[in-house]
Design an enzyme around this catalytic site. Structure first.
Site, PDB file in Angstrom:
ATOM      1  N   GLY A   1       5.603   2.788 -10.696  1.00  0.00           N
ATOM      2  CA  GLY A   1       5.356   0.742 -10.587  1.00  0.00           C
ATOM      3  C   GLY A   1       5.447   0.877 -11.866  1.00  0.00           C
TER       4      GLY A   1
ATOM      5  N   GLY B   1       7.951  -2.466 -13.524  1.00  0.00           N
ATOM      6  CA  GLY B   1       7.017  -3.672 -13.193  1.00  0.00           C
ATOM      7  C   GLY B   1       6.814  -4.232 -13.968  1.00  0.00           C
ATOM      8  N   GLN B   2       6.307  -5.434 -14.493  1.00  0.00           N
ATOM      9  CA  GLN B   2       5.815  -5.938 -15.618  1.00  0.00           C
ATOM     10  C   GLN B   2       5.753  -4.763 -16.466  1.00  0.00           C
ATOM     11  OE1 GLN B   2       2.433  -8.673 -16.242  1.00  0.00           O
ATOM     12  NE2 GLN B   2       3.727 -10.001 -17.800  1.00  0.00           N
TER      13      GLN B   2
ATOM     14  N   TYR C   1      -6.130  -9.800  -3.013  1.00  0.00           N
ATOM     15  CA  TYR C   1      -6.400  -8.856  -4.947  1.00  0.00           C
ATOM     16  C   TYR C   1      -7.773  -8.441  -5.427  1.00  0.00           C
ATOM     17  CZ  TYR C   1      -4.453  -8.136  -9.484  1.00  0.00           C
ATOM     18  OH  TYR C   1      -3.740  -7.514 -10.479  1.00  0.00           O
TER      19      TYR C   1
HETATM   20  C1  AKB Z   1      -2.349 -11.978 -11.923  1.00  0.00           C
HETATM   21  O1  AKB Z   1      -2.480 -13.012 -12.609  1.00  0.00           O
HETATM   22  O2  AKB Z   1      -2.276 -11.711 -10.910  1.00  0.00           O
HETATM   23  C2  AKB Z   1      -2.523 -10.799 -12.729  1.00  0.00           C
HETATM   24  C3  AKB Z   1      -3.987 -10.319 -13.183  1.00  0.00           C
HETATM   25  C4  AKB Z   1      -4.850 -11.519 -14.020  1.00  0.00           C
HETATM   26  O3  AKB Z   1      -4.045  -9.073 -12.739  1.00  0.00           O
HETATM   27  N1  AKB Z   1      -2.095 -11.279 -14.249  1.00  0.00           N
END
Ligand code: AKB
Length: 324
Positions: free
Chosen positions: A8, A11-12, A142
């Site tokens: 990755g 990515g950021q 997530y």
């Molecule tokens: C998101 O907003 O999904 C991420 C995190 C806090 O994991 N920046």
């Protein structure tokens, strides 16, 4: 000297970590990988770059056989808002991808860094001064993938002695690479809009408090944790870390100190607001401070000043239009 692999890498976090590690370890090759090729000349020309899709174990094996890897920073993942839109893909990348990387770390005897998140907490977690060890019942895909990742990393350490280490990152703020698909992305977008248009419409409610960190602190945290004496680590994985905690309204007021014409309005996105409401207001990061000496440098004030100066420079504003 064993090499370092980053997944990755475009990515950021990955794009900045690649450059930071190439500066920090002059004598180690940093192998940057992603599922697309880099266009940014600094990243492309400063060291090796390989195509690697972490959901395909054959790709991982090919890279591991080609380079003598000692440490992996596994950053390939989907963020929170996009994971809610694509839960199946989120599981494939965030969990199956991590599993394949853990297997490679076990087979090739590598240390592994895994980024968890404040998203690993849920609506029943204590919201204020959220402890290191507490209730974790996230209700987002997530969050579920992040808790699974934390547990898998603990398991690989306990069962196979893989040197897994990790942090629960808050929202990360950076002027170099914009995030994509996260819930905390507003805290980056707001700076670009403030500098360019003196106005921002925020998708979170004004009083939504979340932990945040400026990217230089996040990069230092990763390196310091990976270099820490393993015997001092009681937790190893999923350390709470934070640098500041603020609401959109508080960030807006801080920006106004530099750009007095800046104005904000709110148009709440129910998906991202729902995710943010299930996350802590602020974390207790005392375990990280105690076990490996974590200490953030950037406060809200220092980060805001730096972000505005750097973004103004980047987009080439004439001197008279720059912030105070
Ligand atoms: C998101 O907003 O999904 C991420 C995190 C806090 O994991 N920046």
């Amino acid at each position: 000297m064993k090499k370092i692999l980053i997944t990755g890498a475009l990515g950021q976090i990955g794009s900045e970590l690649t450059m930071a590690l190439r500066n920090h370890y002059k004598d180690r090759d940093i192998i940057a990988t992603d599922i697309r090729m880099p266009s940014e000349p600094a990243l492309r020309d400063s060291g090796p770059f390989e195509f690697l899709d972490c959901t395909d174990p054959n790709h991982i094996t090919r890279v591991m056989q080609r380079f003598d890897i000692g440490t992996i920073y596994h950053l390939g993942a989907l963020l929170s808002a996009v994971s809610e839109m694509k839960p199946n893909t989120a599981w494939q990348i965030n969990v199956n991808g991590l599993y394949h990387i853990l297997e490679a770390a076990r087979q090739y005897k590598c240390a592994l860094f895994f980024p968890s998140s404040i998203g690993a907490f849920g609506p029943t977690t204590p919201k204020v001064d959220t402890p290191q060890d507490t209730i974790q019942r996230p209700d987002t895909m997530y969050g579920i993938t992040k808790v699974t990742g934390e547990l898998l990393c603990d398991y690989y350490f306990k069962k196979f002695a893989v040197d897994t280490r990790g942090l629960r990152f808050p929202g990360l703020i950076s002027y170099q690479t914009e995030p994509g698909g996260g819930t905390t992305d507003y805290a980056v977008e707001i700076f670009y809009e403030a500098v360019k248009h003196k106005h921002y419409t925020c998708y979170l409610r004004e009083n939504t408090s979340l932990d945040m960190m400026y990217m230089p602190d996040a990069l230092r945290a990763m390196v310091e944790l990976m270099e820490a004496d393993g015997n001092r680590l009681v937790h190893r994985n999923a350390f709470n870390v934070t640098a500041m905690s603020f609401t959109p309204a508080q960030l807006g007021r801080e920006i106004q100190k530099h750009l007095p014409q800046f104005g904000m309005e709110y148009s709440v996105d129910p998906v991202r607001q729902g995710i943010a409401d299930s996350w802590p207001d602020n974390l207790d990061d005392s375990a990280a401070r105690r076990e490996w000496g974590w200490k953030p440098k950037y406060t809200l004030e220092a980060m805001t000043k730096d972000m505005i100066a750097r973004i103004s420079e980047r987009i080439g504003l004439p001197q008279e239009q720059k912030a105070r």
